[in-house]
Scaffold this motif. Structure first.
Motif, PDB file in Angstrom:
ATOM      1  N   ARG A  72       0.814  -1.218   0.000  1.00 50.25           N
ATOM      2  CA  ARG A  72       0.000   0.000   0.000  1.00 50.25           C
ATOM      3  C   ARG A  72       0.850   1.272   0.000  1.00 50.25           C
ATOM      4  N   LEU A  73       2.137   1.167   0.308  1.00 47.23           N
ATOM      5  CA  LEU A  73       2.967   2.364   0.388  1.00 47.23           C
ATOM      6  C   LEU A  73       2.920   3.157  -0.912  1.00 47.23           C
ATOM      7  N   ARG A  74       2.775   4.476  -0.772  1.00 53.09           N
ATOM      8  CA  ARG A  74       2.706   5.358  -1.942  1.00 53.09           C
ATOM      9  C   ARG A  74       3.973   6.180  -2.113  1.00 53.09           C
ATOM     10  N   TYR A  75       4.521   6.693  -1.006  1.00 48.04           N
ATOM     11  CA  TYR A  75       5.707   7.537  -1.077  1.00 48.04           C
ATOM     12  C   TYR A  75       6.822   6.965  -0.195  1.00 48.04           C
ATOM     13  N   ILE A  76       8.031   6.907  -0.775  1.00 48.26           N
ATOM     14  CA  ILE A  76       9.228   6.535  -0.030  1.00 48.26           C
ATOM     15  C   ILE A  76      10.078   7.805   0.030  1.00 48.26           C
ATOM     16  N   ALA A  77      10.030   8.480   1.179  1.00 52.17           N
ATOM     17  CA  ALA A  77      10.626   9.809   1.304  1.00 52.17           C
ATOM     18  C   ALA A  77      11.854   9.766   2.203  1.00 52.17           C
ATOM     19  N   PHE A  78      12.683  10.797   2.075  1.00 53.05           N
ATOM     20  CA  PHE A  78      13.899  10.865   2.885  1.00 53.05           C
ATOM     21  C   PHE A  78      14.438  12.280   2.861  1.00 53.05           C
ATOM     22  N   SER A  79      15.306  12.578   3.824  1.00 56.79           N
ATOM     23  CA  SER A  79      15.859  13.915   3.985  1.00 56.79           C
ATOM     24  C   SER A  79      16.988  14.194   3.002  1.00 56.79           C
TER      25      SER A  79
END
Length: 242
Positions: A72-79
């Motif tokens: 279900r994950l839509r966004y894989i975000a990071f700094s």
């Protein structure tokens, strides 16, 4: 707090409404302890902030699966681009077919458009994305604490700042969420490791973050923190300019 893997100690704790801290404690070379945290925002379009190192992927996947189906994950975000920030990015893209990397425009341009198996969604400074009931906004923060492409997300409804390497605390047996001092321990860690970039613009960028008046600081290493986040961010600015 729920222990998901008794061997590794990987655990999950809800630090804000619908925002979960996934924590894995480790022993570092030379003794002492450390921890790696990822943050999952559960919503119509779930977002993971920090992937964890590539070799930690099975543990983080197991923890997320205990909350929602990983596909279900839509966004894989990071700094910024670093192993603990996005080392397992392609593994997440493989198990979540509808997901995409979410990062600042500089990170997309200089690294992720080449490194990622799927094209990133580059987010501009000040841009907001709705996940459903949660809304995240990106703040460019070059070289704070390090990396040209660095930036942070705030979740506006819960006033949570996903603050990456800011307020890094050593140790492996820390509470998931605390209201006690994190600036002192993080400053001790900074002085020992000297991992900040010494940018001249730190006070201005920290003031932009403080102006969002966060009540939860979601740190990548150590405890998450609850309280007057603006006050702590301004105290960090004072410490950096001292």
């Amino acid at each position: 707090m729920s222990i998901i893997n008794s061997e590794s100690g990987t655990n999950v704790h809800e630090v804000s409404d619908g925002i979960y801290r996934i924590n894995t404690p480790v022993v570092i070379q030379g003794g002492g302890g450390f921890s790696f945290n990822q943050y999952l925002i559960v919503d119509d379009e779930p977002l993971l902030f920090h992937t964890g190192p590539r070799r930690m992927f099975p543990l983080v996947r197991e923890a997320i699966q205990s909350i929602l189906p990983v596909e279900r994950l839509r966004y894989i975000a990071f700094s910024h681009v670093e192993s603990d920030e996005c080392g397992s990015l392609n593994e997440w893209l493989a198990v979540a077919p509808q997901s995409m990397p979410l990062c600042g425009t500089v990170a997309a341009m200089v690294s992720i458009e080449d490194l990622a198996d799927r094209a990133p969604r580059a987010i501009a400074d000040g841009e907001m994305i709705s996940l459903g009931t949660h809304r995240v906004r990106w703040f460019d923060a070059p070289h704070l604490p390090h990396a040209w492409e660095c930036g942070f997300l705030t979740e506006e409804r819960t006033r949570t700042l996903l603050c990456g390497d800011l307020f890094t605390q050593g140790g492996r047996d820390l509470p998931a969420l605390t209201e006690t001092d994190i600036l002192g321990p993080s400053e001790a860690f900074r002085h020992e490791m000297d991992y900040f970039s010494h940018t001249k613009n730190a006070d201005m960028m920290l003031e932009r973050l403080a102006a969002t008046e966060p009540t939860t600081l979601a740190c990548m290493h150590g405890s998450a923190w609850h309280g007057d986040g603006a006050k702590v961010l301004r105290a960090l600015a004072d410490a950096l300019s001292a």
